[in-house]
Design an enzyme around this catalytic site. Structure first.
Site, short mmCIF file in Angstrom:
data_model
loop_
_atom_site.label_atom_id
_atom_site.label_comp_id
_atom_site.label_asym_id
_atom_site.label_seq_id
_atom_site.Cartn_x
_atom_site.Cartn_y
_atom_site.Cartn_z
N GLY A 77 -17.90 12.98 13.38
CA GLY A 77 -16.73 12.55 12.63
C GLY A 77 -16.28 11.16 13.00
CG ASP A 78 -15.05 9.96 16.95
OD1 ASP A 78 -13.98 10.09 16.35
OD2 ASP A 78 -15.24 10.34 18.12
CB ILE A 79 -20.64 8.20 13.50
CG1 ILE A 79 -21.02 8.24 15.00
CG2 ILE A 79 -21.59 7.30 12.73
CD1 ILE A 79 -21.03 6.90 15.68
#
Length: 391
Positions: free
Chosen positions: A160-162
């Site tokens: 999700g961060d990417i």
């Protein structure tokens, strides 16, 4: 820890002067936490963390005591001289520091302020604190990553961060373009939950129509056979996807199952899905005798989509696709030594970007930034350092 640094790395790779503001009072866990160090050797040096050094190359680092009025004053001066401010805190942190969007506009009327909280700055979940795994679970991605509803595997390493970082990179460019055309800055309220939800595609649409999607392992709704098959060696695998009858017939010839060619029981993807266990067993009997690279090459040469399942070492040391494109670049870090950096995945034709420098040593650029960007005198910088505002 990852979403903001990854988003700003995209711009840094393409030439932006990205200044990472660091605080000993609020230390970056990717520098200091031993479990996030991800590199060889002792895990007590904040400058040798593989995690930090991967997502912060091409940036400069300054260290401020952001819990002091003097440190915040320096930060405000930096904001006055910046085009974009990116923050990756939960939604209330910057407001508590007196650095919400309205305060930033007073300092710099056309500032572009990019917030990257987990749930956004508005709505019923705005006060939730989250990490990427929570975002993945909240969007339903975790529930779809497994063999069935009772055997969910989930995702790892901040997917999700990417996704949020990539969307933030695009958002920053769009905001800069808007400012070039209108002269106005803006607040980009990027909810990582919404960024990940947009990444879910048709799963969201099916859920909206009360057609709750279920995990289907490595299979596919339209393609068959479609899966990951065991190969020669320990934990070695190759993924295979058959898209039409021509590819199915070619696969049958390769695995010596010519009897299935023209068989009406296998004429369509639907019929092959219905008998997938028998087909998968036949494919696996063939793949087990060969290396994944051999399986991939034979199938690709016949026009069938196939690819080896690779770990990090495979990607760095033996992937021919990445090697042919010189994807990995060796850079020397003053304390971590020389090591390979992953390349630039998105390249412009005219200016493809580059890795100009390794990640910064903690606070290594403080004096230079204060002097070159803010015009501080040597005496003022020395005074701030004497007061431990700088470190």
């Amino acid at each position: 820890m990852l979403a903001g640094p990854y988003g700003t790395r995209i711009l840094a790779d393409h030439g932006a002067d990205v200044i990472k503001v660091e605080s000993i009072g609020r230390p970056d866990p990717t520098r200091f936490a031993p479990f996030m160090h991800l590199s060889r050797g002792p895990h007590d040096n904040p400058n040798t963390s593989g995690y930090f050094n991967d997502v912060n190359r091409n940036k400069r680092s300054i260290t401020l005591d952001t819990r002091s009025a003097e440190g915040l004053s320096v930060l405000r001066d930096l904001i006055r001289n910046s085009d974009v401010v990116v923050e990756n805190f939960s939604s209330s942190v910057m407001d508590k520091m007196g650095l919400g969007y309205e305060q930033l506009r007073e300092l710099n009327p056309d500032i572009i302020y990019v917030s990257m909280s987990g749930m956004g700055h508005t709505g019923p979940r705005k006060d939730w604190v989250s990490y990427a795994d929570i975002v993945s679970a909240s969007t339903g991605l975790t529930a779809l990553t497994g063999w069935n509803a009772d055997d969910v595997v989930g995702v790892i390493y901040g997917h999700g961060d990417i996704v949020a970082g990539l969307q933030a990179g695009v958002a920053m460019l769009a905001a800069l373009d808007y400012r070039d055309r209108t002269g106005r800055g803006q607040h980009v309220d990027l909810s990582q939950l919404e960024a990940m939800a947009a990444h879910m595609g048709t799963s969201v649409l099916r859920a909206a129509r009360s057609q709750s999607p279920d995990p289907i392992g490595n299979s596919h709704h339209e393609l068959a056979p479609h899966g990951v098959y065991p190969c020669l060696g320990s934990d070695r695998w190759c993924s295979i996807a058959v898209r039409d009858t021509t590819e199915w017939n070619a696969l049958c010839r390769i695995i010596e199952a010519e009897k299935w060619i023209g068989n009406p029981d296998f004429a369509s993807a639907e019929s092959r899905q219905a008998d997938h266990e028998r087909i998968d067993d036949a494919i696996a009997d063939w793949t087990r005798t060969l290396s994944p690279e051999t399986v991939m090459e034979r199938l690709q040469s016949a026009g069938i989509a196939a690819g080896t399942v690779q770990d990090g070492r495979d990607l760095v040391e033996s992937d021919p696709h990445l090697r042919a494109r010189s994807f990995y670049s060796a850079q020397e870090h003053p304390l971590a030594g020389t090591f390979l950096h992953e390349g630039i995945p998105v390249r412009r034709n005219s200016e493809p970007g580059s890795i100009r420098r390794a990640a910064p040593v903690l606070g290594a650029d403080t004096d230079d930034v204060l002097e070159s960007v803010l015009g501080y005198s040597d005496e003022l910088i020395a005074g701030l350092r004497d007061q431990s505002i700088l470190s």
